[in-house]
Motif scaffolding. Structure first.
Motif, PDB file in Angstrom:
ATOM      1  N   PHE A  89     -14.648  -5.337 -12.367  1.00  0.00           N
ATOM      2  CA  PHE A  89     -13.760  -6.410 -11.925  1.00  0.00           C
ATOM      3  C   PHE A  89     -12.360  -5.817 -11.856  1.00  0.00           C
ATOM      4  CE2 PHE A  89     -13.330 -11.305 -12.558  1.00  0.00           C
ATOM      5  CZ  PHE A  89     -12.910 -11.421 -11.249  1.00  0.00           C
ATOM      6  N   ALA A  90     -11.857  -5.669 -10.646  1.00  0.00           N
ATOM      7  CA  ALA A  90     -10.576  -5.006 -10.427  1.00  0.00           C
ATOM      8  C   ALA A  90      -9.546  -5.981  -9.899  1.00  0.00           C
ATOM      9  CB  ALA A  90     -10.746  -3.844  -9.452  1.00  0.00           C
ATOM     10  N   ALA A  91      -8.329  -5.844 -10.381  1.00  0.00           N
ATOM     11  CA  ALA A  91      -7.201  -6.624  -9.869  1.00  0.00           C
ATOM     12  C   ALA A  91      -6.165  -5.654  -9.320  1.00  0.00           C
ATOM     13  CB  ALA A  91      -6.594  -7.479 -10.973  1.00  0.00           C
ATOM     14  N   VAL A 127      -2.854  -1.789 -10.968  1.00  0.00           N
ATOM     15  CA  VAL A 127      -4.297  -1.998 -11.021  1.00  0.00           C
ATOM     16  C   VAL A 127      -4.694  -2.319 -12.461  1.00  0.00           C
ATOM     17  CG1 VAL A 127      -6.591  -1.059 -10.549  1.00  0.00           C
ATOM     18  CG2 VAL A 127      -4.630  -0.303  -9.177  1.00  0.00           C
ATOM     19  N   THR A 128      -5.488  -3.361 -12.613  1.00  0.00           N
ATOM     20  CA  THR A 128      -6.151  -3.653 -13.884  1.00  0.00           C
ATOM     21  C   THR A 128      -7.638  -3.629 -13.625  1.00  0.00           C
ATOM     22  OG1 THR A 128      -4.329  -4.996 -14.747  1.00  0.00           O
ATOM     23  CG2 THR A 128      -6.509  -5.393 -15.695  1.00  0.00           C
ATOM     24  N   HIS A 129      -8.395  -3.029 -14.529  1.00  0.00           N
ATOM     25  CA  HIS A 129      -9.827  -2.872 -14.284  1.00  0.00           C
ATOM     26  C   HIS A 129     -10.615  -3.176 -15.541  1.00  0.00           C
ATOM     27  CE1 HIS A 129     -13.603  -0.436 -13.334  1.00  0.00           C
ATOM     28  NE2 HIS A 129     -13.508  -1.316 -12.355  1.00  0.00           N
ATOM     29  N   GLU A 130     -11.659  -3.982 -15.375  1.00  0.00           N
ATOM     30  CA  GLU A 130     -12.567  -4.314 -16.469  1.00  0.00           C
ATOM     31  C   GLU A 130     -13.956  -3.802 -16.107  1.00  0.00           C
ATOM     32  OE1 GLU A 130     -14.837  -8.241 -18.316  1.00  0.00           O
ATOM     33  OE2 GLU A 130     -13.034  -8.506 -17.084  1.00  0.00           O
ATOM     34  N   SER A 131     -14.451  -2.842 -16.883  1.00  0.00           N
ATOM     35  CA  SER A 131     -15.785  -2.327 -16.644  1.00  0.00           C
ATOM     36  C   SER A 131     -16.339  -1.762 -17.943  1.00  0.00           C
ATOM     37  CB  SER A 131     -15.763  -1.268 -15.534  1.00  0.00           C
ATOM     38  OG  SER A 131     -17.072  -0.907 -15.160  1.00  0.00           O
ATOM     39  N   ASN A 148      -2.888  -3.032 -16.054  1.00  0.00           N
ATOM     40  CA  ASN A 148      -1.608  -2.947 -15.351  1.00  0.00           C
ATOM     41  C   ASN A 148      -1.119  -1.515 -15.170  1.00  0.00           C
ATOM     42  OD1 ASN A 148      -0.039  -4.924 -14.054  1.00  0.00           O
ATOM     43  ND2 ASN A 148       1.668  -4.544 -15.463  1.00  0.00           N
ATOM     44  N   LEU A 149      -2.005  -0.663 -14.673  1.00  0.00           N
ATOM     45  CA  LEU A 149      -1.655   0.738 -14.418  1.00  0.00           C
ATOM     46  C   LEU A 149      -0.838   0.832 -13.133  1.00  0.00           C
ATOM     47  CD1 LEU A 149      -2.166   3.761 -15.257  1.00  0.00           C
ATOM     48  CD2 LEU A 149      -4.084   3.705 -13.649  1.00  0.00           C
ATOM     49  N   ALA A 150       0.358   1.430 -13.213  1.00  0.00           N
ATOM     50  CA  ALA A 150       1.212   1.571 -12.032  1.00  0.00           C
ATOM     51  C   ALA A 150       0.648   2.647 -11.110  1.00  0.00           C
ATOM     52  CB  ALA A 150       2.631   1.937 -12.454  1.00  0.00           C
ATOM     53  N   ALA A 183       1.465   4.447  -7.272  1.00  0.00           N
ATOM     54  CA  ALA A 183       2.401   4.565  -6.152  1.00  0.00           C
ATOM     55  C   ALA A 183       1.660   4.438  -4.826  1.00  0.00           C
ATOM     56  CB  ALA A 183       3.135   5.899  -6.225  1.00  0.00           C
ATOM     57  N   ALA A 184       2.406   4.102  -3.789  1.00  0.00           N
ATOM     58  CA  ALA A 184       1.815   3.965  -2.451  1.00  0.00           C
ATOM     59  C   ALA A 184       1.049   5.224  -2.074  1.00  0.00           C
ATOM     60  CB  ALA A 184       2.913   3.695  -1.424  1.00  0.00           C
ATOM     61  N   GLY A 185      -0.138   5.031  -1.509  1.00  0.00           N
ATOM     62  CA  GLY A 185      -0.998   6.144  -1.143  1.00  0.00           C
ATOM     63  C   GLY A 185      -2.016   6.491  -2.202  1.00  0.00           C
ATOM     64  N   GLY A 186      -1.822   5.970  -3.401  1.00  0.00           N
ATOM     65  CA  GLY A 186      -2.777   6.185  -4.481  1.00  0.00           C
ATOM     66  C   GLY A 186      -3.729   5.012  -4.605  1.00  0.00           C
ATOM     67  N   GLY A 187      -4.676   5.134  -5.541  1.00  0.00           N
ATOM     68  CA  GLY A 187      -5.626   4.044  -5.733  1.00  0.00           C
ATOM     69  C   GLY A 187      -6.682   4.379  -6.766  1.00  0.00           C
ATOM     70  N   MET A 188      -7.824   3.724  -6.644  1.00  0.00           N
ATOM     71  CA  MET A 188      -8.885   3.849  -7.639  1.00  0.00           C
ATOM     72  C   MET A 188     -10.237   4.045  -6.961  1.00  0.00           C
ATOM     73  SD  MET A 188     -10.089   1.097 -10.572  1.00  0.00           S
ATOM     74  CE  MET A 188     -11.122   0.104  -9.476  1.00  0.00           C
TER      75      MET A 188
END
Length: 599
Positions: free
Chosen positions: A381-383, A473-477, A516-518, A520-525
């Motif tokens: 579950f990602a936000a 990004v916040t992630h629950e797994s 709430n991991l910061a 930057a633009a162009g990054g992700g998960m």
């Protein structure tokens, strides 16, 4: 068991008509809810539930939604009865409720309840729940590492959003100023209200057609019928105590502390108890499970899935309270499955899935034809969130797929929702149209292989989301450490993993849960779901199926030979004589190893 009713029985034809009518009302409520909503978690993922409930808070009927939503609504209603604003219901009231210590499943699941009056008398309730994008918690969308329930956002306990038909404008304005996605939140609440009011009208029309005595008599008969079907299935399980245990990675803060889950399934005649004694104590983060609203419905879901699968039943079981009645749930107060107020309890889903997986494992020896090997049994579950140019927030919630373990007659499904979620995937086209994000990869994992068996485990999904603006990004797994188990000779599956990357392509592995991991633009998960365990001896898998898996790149030629005993030629075709010889030798070797271990 339910006390027999004094009402005269409803004839079979009328009973069937009323059963269909009740179910149709619930389904229409669900359709109105997700079709009128604006946030993708409701509109696309359909993270909802809807139904009708009698004055004793029994589920009379339910929609095809998430099992955790449906099974939880009676808990919401019992909680509302303890804190209802003004203490009584009026025609035109609409109650909003989400307090996890008054029966709610968890705080983002807002419940809307409309009382149903008929001929001036309160007779039932129409209610629904839906997961909302943001209710003003400490971080956008989701929350894990917080100290108590008050950090989870707005808490509503039996509050009348409408009283006698008049909206509480102060409360409506309060919601406007306490959600990062206020417009979406209010629009989705309006959809819930429309859904519940429609359910109330449809039920009143049904009462007009058949009368109160016939409708509620039929409802009691249908609940008793469902209960009898469930009890008949439970009687097929030999009496006894069945155990299984596993562990959770961490609580989202204390990274080196594994959290045990212990399950005892206690079967006595036509009743069953799930005893979670010995599971971890409650934790200091939001990684706890509300007992009434989540722990109990998760156990109900486990037995409904195993015992009342429509493919294994001669008749369709009406969806109502009767399926819950034979099941008792025990969890010590102060444990992770029954926390003490004011412990936070928002991030409660992966624990439920893992508990269901362990119920399945515990019963596998006595229900081999109704259980699976180890499933992914977690939840991604990602936000994703960020600020728009005008300063407003955008928030996106995403539920990612997992995989099932191998099954008695077929392979585990690949890239499918996790056990009890029953949510749909969010189309990546929808994502690209509405949010500053791009999905770079969405396919089956190719870095690991699923559990081998006569029926192989399912393959988990890999999804890579890239953000086009700075954001969070916040992630629950879960399940980066506890491997999905193999059953009846099948081998283990594979654990999941999560990676964070930046615009330059630098990749770092990270924990399953983070807040709430910061980015930057162009990054992700990138999320990699666990793969399911295998079911049955791999040497019993047809050689042609193994060859197909190799051609599909689900299996390597080396694994085909070493694990499945299948020899392939240079064209990846089965070498039948060599395969028969190798499998005979491997079976003999297994037989000798078993004899040595038993001696």
């Amino acid at each position: 068991m339910q006390t027999p009713s004094n009402k005269p029985p409803v004839d079979p034809i009328t009973l069937q008509v009323i059963s269909g009518a009740l179910y149709t009302i619930a389904e229409e409520m669900g359709h109105v809810l997700y079709r009128m909503s604006f946030s993708s978690i409701i509109r696309e993922s359909q993270d909802i539930g809807a139904g009708l409930f009698d004055l004793d808070f029994n589920t009379m009927t339910e929609s095809e939604g998430s099992p955790l939503h449906i099974g939880s609504i009676p808990g919401y209603l019992r909680g509302i009865s303890k804190c209802l604003q003004g203490g009584s219901w009026n025609e035109g009231d609409v109650v909003i409720h989400n307090h996890p210590y008054y029966g709610a499943s968890h705080s983002p699941d807002l419940c809307i309840v409309v009382p149903i009056f008929w001929r001036g008398k309160l007779v039932a309730y129409a209610a629904n729940t839906a997961h909302h994008v943001d209710i003003g918690a400490a971080t956008p969308g989701l929350i894990i590492d917080v100290p108590d329930v008050f950090a989870e956002g707005m808490l509503f306990a039996g509050i009348k959003l409408y009283e006698k038909g008049q909206r509480n404008e102060g409360l409506w304005q309060f919601i406007s100023h306490n959600s990062r996605t206020a417009k979406q939140t209010k629009d989705d609440i309006d959809a819930q209200i429309a859904s519940a009011q429609l359910g109330a009208r449809r039920f009143q029309e049904l009462l007009d057609s058949y009368g109160s005595e016939t409708i509620f008599g039929a409802s009691e008969q249908l609940m008793s019928y469902t209960e009898s079907l469930m009890r008949a299935r439970i009687r097929e399980i030999p009496d006894g105590e069945y155990f299984a245990e596993g562990f959770l990675d961490d609580d989202g803060r204390n990274r080196d502390k594994r959290l045990p889950i212990k399950v005892c399934v206690r079967v006595t005649g036509d009743s069953v108890e799930v005893d979670l004694t010995g599971s971890a104590d409650q934790v200091a983060t939001a990684f706890n499970v509300p007992f009434e609203g989540s722990t109990k419905p998760a156990c109900y879901c486990a037995f409904r899935a195993m015992l009342t699968d429509s493919a294994l039943m001669d008749v369709k079981m009406p969806p109502n309270e009767g399926s819950f009645r034979p099941i008792k749930v025990t969890a010590p107060l102060g444990s992770i499955f029954n926390p003490i107020y004011p412990a936070a309890a928002e991030a409660r889903f992966t624990q439920c899935n893992r508990m269901i997986d362990l119920i399945i494992r515990a019963l596998s020896p006595v229900l081999p034809q109704r259980t699976t090997a180890g499933n992914s049994a977690t939840l991604s579950f990602a936000a994703y969130s960020g600020l728009q140019k005008d300063g407003d927030y955008w928030v996106f919630l995403e539920v990612n797929e997992g995989a099932y373990g191998g099954r008695p007659c077929s392979d585990g499904p690949d890239s499918i929702d996790n056990l009890m979620a029953n949510t749909r995937n969010n189309p990546i086209e929808d994502l690209g149209m509405h949010l500053p994000m791009i999905c770079d990869r969405y396919e089956l994992r190719d870095d690991v292989m699923p559990g081998a068996g006569q029926f192989r485990g399912g393959i988990g999904v890999v999804k890579t989301q890239r953000m086009l603006t700075d954001g969070f990004v916040t992630h629950e797994s879960e399940r980066h450490h506890d491997i999905p188990w193999g059953a009846f000779g099948g081998t283990e599956g594979a654990v999941g993993k999560v990676e964070i990357f930046d615009a330059r392509g630098h990749v770092e592995p990270t924990y399953a849960k983070f807040s709430n991991l910061a980015v930057a633009a162009g990054g992700g998960m990138s999320y990699y779901a666990p793969c399911g365990g295998g079911y049955g001896d791999p040497l019993d898998r047809p050689a042609e199926k193994v060859a197909e898996d190799v051609l599909d790149e689900f299996c390597t030629p080396e694994r085909a030979r070493e694990t499945y005993g299948v020899v392939l030629d240079a064209d990846l075709q089965v070498d039948d004589p060599a395969t028969r010889t190798l499998r005979a030798a491997m079976r003999e070797q297994h037989k000798q190893s078993a004899a040595l271990s038993s001696s």
